[in-house]
Scaffold this active site. Structure first.
Site, PDB file in Angstrom:
ATOM      1  N   SER A  98     101.931 147.862  17.521  1.00 20.78           N
ATOM      2  CA  SER A  98     100.979 146.967  18.173  1.00 20.78           C
ATOM      3  C   SER A  98      99.709 146.929  17.324  1.00 20.78           C
ATOM      4  CB  SER A  98     100.711 147.451  19.600  1.00 20.78           C
ATOM      5  OG  SER A  98      99.768 146.644  20.258  1.00 20.78           O
ATOM      6  N   TYR A 157      95.642 136.639  19.131  1.00 23.68           N
ATOM      7  CA  TYR A 157      96.324 137.774  18.503  1.00 23.68           C
ATOM      8  C   TYR A 157      96.273 138.998  19.415  1.00 23.68           C
ATOM      9  CZ  TYR A 157      97.260 141.674  15.350  1.00 23.68           C
ATOM     10  OH  TYR A 157      97.774 142.811  14.782  1.00 23.68           O
ATOM     11  N   LYS A 213      99.283 141.326  21.379  1.00 28.74           N
ATOM     12  CA  LYS A 213      99.408 142.785  21.292  1.00 28.74           C
ATOM     13  C   LYS A 213      99.210 143.447  22.664  1.00 28.74           C
ATOM     14  CE  LYS A 213     100.384 142.910  16.949  1.00 28.74           C
ATOM     15  NZ  LYS A 213     101.750 143.296  16.520  1.00 28.74           N
TER      16      LYS A 213
END
Length: 278
Positions: free
Chosen positions: A135, A150, A154
């Site tokens: 991650s 983004y 994650k």
């Protein structure tokens, strides 16, 4: 009895993925390594009797299944799955299009899910294994201007992995979320960090973040990727490996700050939180 492990690693033609290949082959393990381009992978990793290079489209579940099947066919087992593939996307939430945002999710989240879904039948049948999902500290701390989408991918990886850990434990399968901070890889290069097609000038904080990451942070990251990969490999031998692994002193520090902020905010608003019960 052969104690060497068989690893399945995505995104293996550069960065952490390529370092995994080098370090694992050096210790005698078997490695099935995937990349979007077989030619790029073979050029970067070379050839080795214990290496199975595979061209895989992670967003195509059938392509992933074929790769998992080929791994088991060659090595007879599957011990560690490392979901390493992914890319960064730096743009304000408003300026990133639906298509740009969905593509980041398709690779970073749904590609990872394809690998998990296709590897679990083998791991369950064995009654053993370890799934490691790479991650980011951005999956725990979201306050990076320009990294909202983004970070969302994650955060999704973190959430699904926490649930997976509980589901898989009864089958003897370990699960780890690795959350790196800034490591000196090519993550901030143009081939790994996408920028918005239609930037909005008003977002000065995002443009400043973009400039800082490309001109100041890139090449000066505090983390040594070779050391990072070595530490990840070590946890697969631990009797009780961590579910959450913050990788890098910067990642650990940012996590501690976030936890302190959350604790303070919970305490400050406790009366509101607890005023809703019957």
């Amino acid at each position: 009895m052969n104690s060497n492990k068989t690893w399945f690693i995505t995104g293996a033609s550069k960065g952490f993925g390529l370092l995994f290949i080098e370090q694992l082959l050096a210790k005698g393990d078997n490695v099935a390594a995937t990349s979007r381009s077989l030619a790029d992978l073979e050029k970067a990793a070379g050839t080795h009797p214990n290496l199975l290079p595979l061209e895989v489209n992670l967003t195509d579940e059938q392509s992933v299944k074929q790769a998992i099947d080929a791994t088991v066919a060659k090595f007879g087992k599957l011990d560690v799955v490392v979901n390493n593939a992914g890319y960064g996307l730096l743009g304000a939430v408003e300026e990133l299009s639906d298509a740009e945002s969905r593509q980041n999710f398709n690779v970073n989240v749904f590609g990872l899910l394809n690998v998990v879904r296709q590897s679990l039948p083998q791991l369950r049948a064995q009654g053993s294994g370890h799934i490691i999902n790479i991650s980011s500290i951005g999956g725990f701390v979201g306050s990076f201007p320009g990294f909202g989408i983004y970070c969302a991918t994650k955060f999704a990886v973190n959430g699904l992995t926490e649930a997976l850990a509980v589901e898989a434990k009864e089958f003897g399968i370990n699960t780890t979320i690795v959350m790196p901070g800034y490591f000196r890889t090519n993550f901030l290069e143009s081939d790994s960090l996408a920028l918005p097609k239609n930037p909005i000038d008003a977002y000065t904080s995002t443009r400043e973040s973009e400039k800082a990451h490309q001109e100041q942070i890139n090449g000066n990251q505090p983390g040594d990727p070779a050391k990072g990969v070595a530490e990840i490999i070590k946890i697969t031998d631990a009797p009780n490996p961590p579910l959450h692994l913050f990788l890098g002193s910067d990642a650990a520090s940012m996590a501690e700050q976030k936890i302190a902020q959350l604790t303070a905010e919970i305490d400050a608003w406790k009366s509101v939180s607890t005023a809703t019960d019957f």
